[in-house]
Design an enzyme around this catalytic site. Structure first.
Site, PDB file in Angstrom:
ATOM      1  NE  ARG A 231      51.544  32.659  20.480  1.00  0.00           N
ATOM      2  CZ  ARG A 231      50.074  32.637  20.504  1.00  0.00           C
ATOM      3  NH1 ARG A 231      49.615  32.416  21.359  1.00  0.00           N
ATOM      4  NH2 ARG A 231      49.661  32.485  19.185  1.00  0.00           N
TER       5      ARG A 231
ATOM      6  CD  GLU B 216      40.136  31.479  18.361  1.00  0.00           C
ATOM      7  OE1 GLU B 216      41.570  31.438  19.047  1.00  0.00           O
ATOM      8  OE2 GLU B 216      39.254  32.111  18.883  1.00  0.00           O
TER       9      GLU B 216
HETATM   10  O1  LIG Z   1      44.261  24.972  19.101  1.00  0.00           O
HETATM   11  P1  LIG Z   1      44.288  25.745  17.850  1.00  0.00           P
HETATM   12  O2  LIG Z   1      42.868  26.428  17.382  1.00  0.00           O
HETATM   13  O3  LIG Z   1      45.057  24.961  16.880  1.00  0.00           O
HETATM   14  O4  LIG Z   1      45.141  27.122  18.313  1.00  0.00           O
HETATM   15  C1  LIG Z   1      46.269  27.060  19.134  1.00  0.00           C
HETATM   16  C2  LIG Z   1      47.570  27.620  18.448  1.00  0.00           C
HETATM   17  O5  LIG Z   1      47.528  28.819  17.951  1.00  0.00           O
HETATM   18  C3  LIG Z   1      48.819  29.606  18.539  1.00  0.00           C
HETATM   19  O6  LIG Z   1      49.725  29.314  17.636  1.00  0.00           O
HETATM   20  P2  LIG Z   1      50.148  30.039  16.117  1.00  0.00           P
HETATM   21  O7  LIG Z   1      49.784  29.283  14.988  1.00  0.00           O
HETATM   22  O8  LIG Z   1      49.421  31.410  16.423  1.00  0.00           O
HETATM   23  O9  LIG Z   1      51.612  30.469  16.344  1.00  0.00           O
HETATM   24  P3  LIG Z   1      52.557  31.111  17.252  1.00  0.00           P
HETATM   25  O10 LIG Z   1      52.693  30.401  18.445  1.00  0.00           O
HETATM   26  O11 LIG Z   1      53.814  31.085  16.268  1.00  0.00           O
HETATM   27  O12 LIG Z   1      52.153  32.410  17.332  1.00  0.00           O
HETATM   28  C4  LIG Z   1      48.783  28.896  19.889  1.00  0.00           C
HETATM   29  O13 LIG Z   1      50.264  29.094  20.194  1.00  0.00           O
HETATM   30  C5  LIG Z   1      48.868  27.417  19.416  1.00  0.00           C
HETATM   31  O14 LIG Z   1      49.716  26.821  18.956  1.00  0.00           O
HETATM   32  N1  LIG Z   2      42.597  33.340  21.221  1.00  0.00           N
HETATM   33  C1  LIG Z   2      43.940  33.125  21.045  1.00  0.00           C
HETATM   34  N2  LIG Z   2      44.846  33.908  21.649  1.00  0.00           N
HETATM   35  C2  LIG Z   2      46.161  33.540  21.575  1.00  0.00           C
HETATM   36  N3  LIG Z   2      46.552  32.514  20.872  1.00  0.00           N
HETATM   37  C3  LIG Z   2      45.666  31.814  20.277  1.00  0.00           C
HETATM   38  N4  LIG Z   2      45.694  30.744  19.231  1.00  0.00           N
HETATM   39  C4  LIG Z   2      44.503  30.547  18.765  1.00  0.00           C
HETATM   40  N5  LIG Z   2      43.637  31.273  19.278  1.00  0.00           N
HETATM   41  C5  LIG Z   2      44.226  32.038  20.057  1.00  0.00           C
END
Ligand SMILES: O=P(O)(O)OC[C@H]1O[C@H](OP(=O)(O)OP(=O)(O)O)[C@H](O)[C@@H]1O
Ligand SMILES: Nc1ncnc2[nH]cnc12
Length: 175
Positions: A61, A98
């Site tokens: 994202r 998370e």
């Molecule tokens: O601050 P944090 O606890 O590390 O979480 C935040 C991360 O989690 C999500 O990505 P995800 O790994 O779900 O991947 P995606 O963007 O491919 O959906 C979001 O896009 C951040 O990169």
């Molecule tokens: N609550 C949340 N919603 C969307 N992206 C996330 N990445 C980590 N935590 C998230």
């Protein structure tokens, strides 16, 4: 105010991807081209006093607005990807987030040593992902110019974890 517009657009999905997580879904923003432009203009305005040479966006994202921002500013975009996706020589870091754990990597030639790098992601939660990204950039000789996020989940205290790396942090919406 853009934060009200964004809050009215971002969708909460309860118990995704795991029970207990309220997932902030940004896909409704992407369907609104005008709002995407407002997001990029807001980042550009708020980053005016922050000098940086390159935007590093985190898979997946972080690629969406990260690339739009770099393009708008006329500077390079470099991807930080999940393990095993980048084809050339890479450097890696593992981390917890998370709702799980992961490994990210960057091409070792993503930028020149000494480059000032803005790290961009859609959302800051625990900060695990961007701390790992920050370590990667430092390993490659980059300077962390700051961070930009569309959303920060302030109750998870990610902001505090980033202070040792940079105190320049922009998020357009906080919860
Ligand atoms: O601050 P944090 O606890 O590390 O979480 C935040 C991360 O989690 C999500 O990505 P995800 O790994 O779900 O991947 P995606 O963007 O491919 O959906 C979001 O896009 C951040 O990169
Ligand atoms: N609550 C949340 N919603 C969307 N992206 C996330 N990445 C980590 N935590 C998230």
């Amino acid at each position: 105010m853009i934060d009200n517009l964004l809050k009215a657009t971002i969708r909460d999905i309860v118990d995704f991807p795991k029970p207990g997580i309220v997932f902030k879904d940004i896909t409704p923003i992407l369907k609104n081209a005008h709002l995407c432009n407002l997001v990029i203009e807001e980042f550009a305005t708020r980053l005016k006093e922050v000098p940086f040479d390159v935007v590093a966006g985190i898979e997946s994202r972080g690629f969406l607005f990260g690339l739009m921002l770099a393009n708008h500013l006329g500077i390079p975009f470099v991807p930080i990807r999940k393990e095993g996706k980048l084809p050339a020589q890479t450097t890696k870091q593992s981390y917890d987030l998370e709702y799980g754990s992961a490994t990210i990597e960057m091409h070792t030639d993503a930028f020149e040593p000494g480059a000032r790098v803005l790290i961009h992601d859609d959302l800051l939660a625990t900060g695990g992902t961007v701390v790992a990204a920050s370590k990667l950039i430092q390993q490659l000789g980059g300077i962390i110019a700051g961070y930009s996020f569309v959303i920060s989940l302030d109750f998870l205290n990610g902001r505090q974890r980033l202070l040792p790396y940079s105190n320049q942090l922009i998020s357009l919406v906080s919860y």
